[in-house]
Design an enzyme around this catalytic site. Structure first.
Site: not given
Length: 354
Positions: A55-58
Site C-alpha cells: 500500500v505504500y504509494s500504491d
C-alpha cells in the site's frame, strides 16, 4: 556499522535497524534515484533488513526497493513486505482472505523483482476473516517457496496468541514476528504485546520509534507544527491543538532537555530507548532524505544508563500511550457500537477452525 540480532527463534540474524521504505514514492520522496541512493547508503552502513508494503504509494515503494536491490544486492537483504490495505481503486484489492493474498504476493514479487519474500506480514487484523484462512494461504506460499516466514503488524496480544494456537492445532506455518508501534510516547505495547512476543519467541520489529516525527527534534512548544502530508492526513495524531497531542508536546520538551543533558540527540535517545527493550529485535527507521538516514544511523551505538531510563519512565510512564490514535489500530469492539449490542451484528464474525 550496525550490529545484528537474532530474529526470534528462526536462526536468522538481522540488523538492529530496519530500513522502512514507507517514505519512498509519491507518499514521501518521489525521486526514485534519490530513494535508491538512500537504500544503498543504508546497506553500505550494515543495515541488512528492509521493510515495505504493497500500500505504500500504491506499490511504488516496492518498485523502488526492487530497483535498488537489482544487480546482486538482493541476496544480502532480509526483505519484508505486507498485505492487507487496499491497493489502487478496486475495493476487492485488499484484505486478509486467501483470494487476495495469493494475488497480492505475486504483485509484490513482480514489483520487488525477486523470486521470494523473506517476511510476508499481515499489515493489520481483519476480524471478519478467519485467521485460519489467512494462515492457510500463507502456509501454502511458504511451501511454494514464494515466502520464507510469516509475520503480523499491530495485532492485539490475544490475536498473537490465537495465531500460535492455530499453527499448532491446524498444522499451519507459525507466525514468527510482530511489528507494533513503539516509542517513548507510545508505550502501550509494553503491557502485553511485548511480553507475549517474548513468551512465544517472536521477533519484534517496532515501527515509528520517532513517534511519527514527534521525537525528531522538529516539534517545539510555542512554534507552529511542521507542515507535512502526513499531518494533513492524520490530524488526530499531529494537530498540536488537540489535548492528547498537547500532552505529547509537553513530554517532547522534557525529553529534549534530558537528551541534551545526556549529550545525545533526541533522535538517538528515542531509537536507543526502543532498542533497549529485551523483546525488540530491530527498530524500523523511515527516512525520506539522506540527511534523515544519517541522523539515525548512530543510534545503535548508544547505551542509555539506568538513570536516563528511569527519567524517561518519569516523563512517560511504562505502558502509557499518550495519544490513543498512535496505537495504530483500534479493535472494532471499541470503534463500532454494533459489537457491544445484542443483535447489532447481522453476520458471523471471525472464528477459529478447530
Amino acid at each position: 556499522m550496525v550490529d545484528h540480532r537474532p530474529f526470534g527463534h528462526t536462526g536468522v540474524r538481522v540488523s538492529a535497524l530496519t530500513l522502512g521504505a514507507m517514505n519512498f514514492g509519491q507518499r514521501g520522496n518521489p525521486d526514485h534515484e534519490d530513494s535508491i541512493r538512500i537504500i544503498h547508503r543504508a546497506l553500505d552502513e550494515g543495515i541488512t533488513s528492509i521493510d515495505t508494503a504493497d500500500v505504500y504509494s500504491d506499490g511504488e515503494s516496492e518498485e523502488i526497493v526492487g530497483k535498488a536491490l537489482a544487480g546482486g544486492r538482493r541476496e544480502d537483504v532480509f526483505l519484508a513486505t505486507k498485505f492487507h490495505g487496499q491497493v489502487g481503486d478496486n475495493p476487492q484489492h485488499r484484505g486478509n482472505s486467501r483470494r487476495w493474498i495469493v494475488r497480492a504476493v505475486d504483485n509484490s514479487l513482480r514489483r520487488l523483482r525477486t523470486d521470494w519474500i523473506d517476511l510476508y506480514q499481515a499489515h493489520r487484523p481483519e476480524p471478519g476473516t478467519d485467521f485460519d484462512e489467512t494462515l492457510g494461504a500463507l502456509t501454502d506460499l511458504v511451501r511454494q517457496g514464494k515466502i520464507r516466514y510469516l509475520g503480523t503488524s499491530t495485532f492485539e496480544p490475544s490475536a498473537i496468541v490465537e495465531g500460535q494456537w492455530i499453527a499448532q492445532r491446524c498444522g499451519r506455518e507459525r507466525v514468527v514476528s510482530e511489528q507494533p508501534p513503539y516509542s517513548i510516547l507510545a508505550r502501550g505495547v509494553e503491557r502485553e504485546v511485548l511480553p507475549v512476543a517474548q513468551r512465544h519467541g517472536l521477533a519484534v520489529i517496532p515501527w515509528s520509534p520517532l513517534a511519527g516525527g514527534w521525537l525528531s527534534g522538529r516539534y517545539h512548544a510555542g512554534l507552529d507544527a511542521p507542515i507535512s502530508r502526513r499531518a494533513d492526513r492524520l490530524p488526530a495524531r499531529f494537530d498540536p491543538r488537540l489535548p492528547a497531542n498537547a500532552a505529547k508536546l509537553v513530554a517532547v520538551e522534557k525529553l529534549a532537555a534530558l537528551a541534551d543533558e545526556a549529550g545525545l540527540s533526541l533522535i538517538h535517545l528515542a531509537i536507543a530507548f526502543v532498542l533497549e527493550h529485551p523483546a525488540v529485535t530491530s527498530a524500523i527507521i523511515g527516512p525520506r532524505t539522506l540527511a534523515h538516514l544519517e541522523s539515525q544511523l548512530g543510534a545503535t551505538k548508544v547505551t542509555l544508563s539506568a538513570d536516563v531510563l528511569d527519567r524517561i519512565d518519569a516523563i512517560v510512564a511504562p505502558g502509557t500511550t499518550l495519544n490513543p490514535a498512535d496505537a495504530g489500530y483500534q479493535p472494532p469492539a471499541l470503534t463500532d457500537p454494533a459489537y457491544r449490542r445484542r443483535g447489532g451484528l447481522s453476520t458471523p464474525q471471525a472464528r477459529v477452525t478447530p
